[in-house]
Motif scaffolding. Structure first.
Motif, short mmCIF file in Angstrom:
data_model
loop_
_atom_site.label_atom_id
_atom_site.label_comp_id
_atom_site.label_asym_id
_atom_site.label_seq_id
_atom_site.Cartn_x
_atom_site.Cartn_y
_atom_site.Cartn_z
N LEU A 11 0.82 -1.21 0.00
CA LEU A 11 0.00 0.00 0.00
C LEU A 11 0.86 1.27 0.00
N THR B 218 -0.16 8.13 9.87
CA THR B 218 -0.45 7.02 10.80
C THR B 218 -1.57 6.14 10.26
N GLU B 219 -2.56 6.75 9.64
CA GLU B 219 -3.68 5.98 9.10
C GLU B 219 -3.20 4.99 8.05
N HIS B 220 -2.27 5.39 7.23
CA HIS B 220 -1.73 4.48 6.22
C HIS B 220 -0.98 3.31 6.88
N LEU C 109 -1.55 2.06 9.84
CA LEU C 109 -2.54 1.17 10.44
C LEU C 109 -3.21 0.28 9.39
N ARG C 110 -3.44 0.83 8.22
CA ARG C 110 -4.05 0.03 7.15
C ARG C 110 -3.13 -1.11 6.71
N VAL C 111 -1.84 -0.92 6.83
CA VAL C 111 -0.88 -1.98 6.52
C VAL C 111 -0.84 -3.02 7.62
N LYS D 206 -3.00 -3.63 10.43
CA LYS D 206 -4.18 -4.26 11.03
C LYS D 206 -4.50 -5.64 10.46
N PRO D 207 -4.39 -5.86 9.14
CA PRO D 207 -4.69 -7.21 8.63
C PRO D 207 -3.73 -8.28 9.14
N ARG E 104 6.29 -3.51 10.90
CA ARG E 104 6.24 -2.17 11.49
C ARG E 104 7.63 -1.62 11.75
#
Length: 358
Positions: free
Chosen positions: A84, A95-97, A99-101, A103-104, A117
């Motif tokens: 992504l 940060t939102e990007h 988290l999208r990486v 969380k799955p 991370r």
């Protein structure tokens, strides 16, 4: 600070640029840094991550920090898992990007998520040092992601354990395994008898075996510690090699179906689960079976850990303790082999590992 060459930059343009630069200085911003960031705004995470990894491979002096296995893991983290981010500009990642990486992966494969991370964090730190982005690192854990909706990575070893077969059940399993034909049963038996990792066993080649000395030398490129690991081969392990030689077809001891190929760890795990109908245990778990057996039979800790190719002691002890205690480990592996094949042996003497003098 240069404003550009004459006559491309006219005097009036230079004065306007100078005024803009003074405004930045008054606001507390270095105009040179601002210009660098603007010029670098087109650099993507993927481009910089690839450059960063290439630098790791060239600059590291610690072979443990960068070997083919680690290189592959880094590439998987920063290409597959962080896909992504790759087309995004470095200064646009938030940060939102991140988290999208994450969380799955976070609950499904927490160890992988933690490594991904950390590697993203290192890339973004390097980008900031190169003036390619500014501000806080959105992938930082301490003081940042730890306060968001991600469970804290566990340090409990129990959470990282692979399902293992009780050591007392191993002989019955080996007896059942020997009734099966093919390469996979032999590879799995050799894995059990040597206490090695799946990748080490399935990548084993005939030129790594010293049949006279009864030693298997695993090259550093295939070990987790990036150090050569010597395995004393028990009578039972040598018997597996004798059977494997009858099917020899190339360099690999345990070849795959295709000529010159080899089995994979996934294939070995599938064979154990589906072919052997074993639930609640995986190939890697036999290392735990061996370690528990060592504890139950009074094997010295150093001998048990070295047999599993684990690092023993702290950094100071490791600096002085340079022997792998091969000959002291030999009777340990012989007795383990005898246990695995359901035989008893009374003439094997187990040595206690000598103390390390610092």
């Amino acid at each position: 600070m240069g404003l550009g060459p004459f006559p491309e930059i006219r005097l009036a343009d230079a004065r306007e640029k100078a005024r803009d630069a003074r405004k930045l200085v008054k606001s507390g911003t270095d105009p040179i840094d601002a210009r660098r960031i603007e010029a670098a705004s087109s650099v993507t995470f993927g481009e910089f991550a690839d450059e960063f990894m290439a630098g790791l491979g060239q600059k590291t002096k610690d072979t443990r920090a960068w070997n083919p296995k680690h290189k592959k893991q880094w590439e998987e983290s920063l290409t597959k898992h962080a896909a992504l981010l790759r087309p995004m500009r470095l200064d646009a990642i938030t940060t939102e990007h991140i988290l999208r990486v994450l969380k799955p992966l976070w609950n499904r494969v927490p160890a992988t998520a933690s490594r991904v991370r950390g590697r993203i964090e290192r890339v973004l730190d390097a980008a900031r040092a190169r003036k390619l982005r500014s501000g806080d690192n959105p992938a930082a854990w301490r003081g940042h992601l730890e306060h968001l909706d991600l469970a804290k990575p566990s340090k409990n070893a129990d959470d990282r354990r692979q399902p293992a077969m009780p050591w007392a059940d191993v002989p019955a399993f080996i007896a059942k395994l020997r009734k099966r034909e093919g390469v996979a049963p032999m590879a799995l038996e050799f894995l059990v008898l040597t206490g090695a990792r799946s990748g080490e066993v399935l990548g084993a080649k005939w030129d790594e075996i010293d049949l006279d000395a009864k030693v298997w030398t695993v090259p550093a490129a295939r070990t987790k510690t990036a150090k050569v690991h010597r395995v004393p081969l028990s009578t039972a392990a040598m018997a597996v090699l004798d059977r494997a030689r009858q099917l020899r077809d190339g360099d690999f001891i345990f070849p795959g179906r295709r000529r010159g190929g080899r089995l994979t760890p996934t294939g070995l795990a599938i064979f154990m689960r589906q072919g052997m109908k074993i639930d609640g245990a995986v190939p890697h778990g036999f290392r735990s079976s061996f370690r528990d057996w060592c504890s139950e039979h009074g094997i010295a800790r150093d001998l048990a850990e070295l047999s599993l190719a684990h690092m023993v002691g702290n950094k100071t002890e490791q600096a002085y303790h340079r022997t792998d205690l091969l000959e002291q480990r030999r009777p340990v592996m012989e007795k383990w082999g005898q246990h695995c094949v359901g035989e008893t042996v009374d003439n094997v003497v187990l040595f206690q590992a000598r103390e390390v003098v610092s």
